[in-house]
Design an enzyme around this catalytic site. Structure first.
Site, PDB file in Angstrom:
ATOM      1  CD  GLU A 209       0.899   0.315   3.023  1.00 33.06           C
ATOM      2  OE1 GLU A 209       0.820   1.727   2.925  1.00 33.06           O
ATOM      3  OE2 GLU A 209       1.762  -0.161   3.806  1.00 33.06           O
TER       4      GLU A 209
ATOM      5  CD  GLU B 216       7.790   1.718  -0.327  1.00 33.88           C
ATOM      6  OE1 GLU B 216       8.493   0.676  -0.964  1.00 33.88           O
ATOM      7  OE2 GLU B 216       8.239   2.722  -0.074  1.00 33.88           O
TER       8      GLU B 216
END
Length: 352
Positions: free
Chosen positions: A177, A320
Site C-alpha cells: 500500500e 509498500e
C-alpha cells in the site's frame, strides 16, 4: 444483484483447506532426509500452501505484490510527518522501479502491480492500474471517510484484481500500500474491530514525535466517537474510519481466497485490511501468511487478533509490501525443500 450481494457471493465461495493435500504434503515432509518437524515454520508453510492449492508440492513460481494507493482526508488534521502529495510522488517512484518494494521484488522475481484506487490527484502512466473509486477519502474527523457504497466498490475492486491475476497464472500474492495518513485510518479500523483502546492501536507511522502522536491518538478517538462505526459490520467500519486502499486490500485478500491463491500479508496497514477480511469471512484467514512483525505499535496484537504468526521480525515500518516480498524468499525456500530434498528411500538413508 446489488454490489453487496456480489461481495457476499464471493465470500460464499471461500471454503476450507484441502485436507487430503495437507496430509499428502505432511507425509512427503516426513519422508525427507531430516528429523520430523525439524524445519519448523517452513513445514507449516508448505502444508498450508498444499491445503490452499490442493497440491502436495505447491506452485509458487509466479509472484506478485499489489500496491494499493489512496489518499486520506484526515491528513488535514496534521497526523503525518509527510504532506499528502507524497502519495502520488511515491506511486510515480514505484512505477519507475525506484522504491524499496521494487528492489526487493526484483530480487524475489516478483511483479509489482500498482493500483490507483483512491489517489487524490490523477496520475497518468501506462503501468498504473486506473481503478479510482473516489479522489481520496473525506476527513473522518469531520464525518465518514466515504459512503458505504464506495467502501463496497473498493472491496470489489480488490477482488477483481485478485481474479485477474489468478487468470494470468499468478500463484502467490502479497499485499502492499501507499497512502499518507493511512496508519491513522488503519489504527482506527483496528481499534474498532478488535475493541482495543486507541492509544494501544496508534503508532508513530512515518516517524512522528511524541506531541504529534498524542494529537494523532486524539484525532482517531474523536473520529470514532463522531462516526460511531459498528464493530459488528466491517464494511461500516471501513466506510466511516477506513481508507480506499485498506478496503481494496480487504477485497484483494478475499479474492485471493476465493481463487485459492495464498496471499502474504505485509505490515500494520495490510494487517488492518486482513482483520476486516477475517471479520467478513473467517475462512479467509487460512489463505493468509503473516510476513513480518513491524515496528508499529500494536502490530503484534493485531496479528494475534487475526490469528497470524509472522515469519520475520526486522523492526521494519516502511509498508509498500516490503516485508511481504521479503517473506517470498522463505516461502519459496520451503517449497524447494519439499520438492528437491531426497527422501530416506531415494538417498538410502536409514530412517529413525
Amino acid at each position: 444483484m446489488g454490489r453487496e450481494q456480489e461481495l457476499q457471493a464471493i465470500i460464499n465461495r471461500i471454503g476450507g483447506l484441502d485436507e487430503a493435500a495437507v496430509s499428502a504434503a505432511a507425509q512427503r515432509l516426513d519422508s525427507l532426509t531430516k528429523p520430523p518437524g525439524s524445519l519448523g515454520k517452513l513445514e507449516e508453510v508448505v502444508k498450508q500452501l498444499a491445503g490452499i492449492t490442493g497440491q502436495a508440492i505447491p506452485p509458487v513460481e509466479r509472484k506478485a505484490v499489489v500496491v494499493m494507493a489512496g489518499d486520506h482526508g484526515v491528513c488535514e488534521e496534521g497526523v503525518s510527518a509527510f504532506p499528502q502529495e507524497v502519495t502520488s510522488q511515491m506511486v510515480a517512484n514505484f512505477l519507475s522501479g525506484g522504491a524499496a518494494v521494487n528492489v526487493l521484488a526484483r530480487q524475489a522475481g516478483a511483479e509489482v502491480i500498482c493500483v490507483d484506487i483512491g489517489m487524490a490527484s490523477p496520475l497518468k502512466h501506462p503501468g498504473l492500474l486506473q481503478r479510482n473509486v473516489r479522489r481520496g477519502t473525506a476527513n473522518m474527523a469531520k464525518g465518514p471517510a466515504m459512503r458505504r457504497e464506495e467502501a463496497v466498490e473498493a472491496i470489489l475492486t480488490g477482488v477483481s484484481i485478485a481474479e485477474e491475476l489468478a487468470r494470468r497464472g499468478v500463484e502467490l500474492l502479497a499485499t502492499g500500500e501507499m497512502g499518507i495518513g493511512n496508519t491513522t485510518a488503519s489504527a482506527a479500523v483496528y481499534s474498532v474491530l478488535a475493541g482495543v483502546p486507541v492509544e494501544d492501536a496508534a503508532g508513530r507511522g512515518t516517524g512522528i514525535n511524541d506531541e504529534r502522536l498524542g494529537h494523532k491518538i486524539e484525532v482517531i478517538a474523536r473520529s470514532v466517537k463522531l462516526n460511531e462505526p459498528d464493530a459488528a459490520d466491517p464494511i461500516d467500519v471501513l466506510a466511516k474510519v477506513g481508507g480506499l486502499e485498506i478496503a481494496g486490500l480487504t477485497g484483494l485478500i478475499l479474492g485471493a481466497a476465493a481463487e485459492r491463491r495464498p496471499i502474504v500479508i505485509d505490515g500494520f496497514i495490510s494487517s488492518a485490511a486482513a482483520l476486516a477480511a477475517a471479520r467478513l469471512c473467517p475462512a479467509s484467514v487460512s489463505y493468509m501468511i503473516g510476513s513480518h512483525q513491524s515496528h508499529e505499535r500494536g502490530h503484534s496484537k493485531l496479528l494475534d487478533e487475526i490469528g497470524l504468526t509472522p515469519v520475520l521480525r526486522l523492526d521494519m515500518r516502511l509498508g509498500e509490501g516490503t516485508g511481504a516480498v521479503l517473506a517470498f524468499h522463505l516461502i519459496e525456500a520451503a517449497v524447494r525443500l519439499q520438492s528437491e530434498m531426497a527422501t530416506f528411500e531415494s538417498a538410502g538413508v536409514a530412517k529413525g
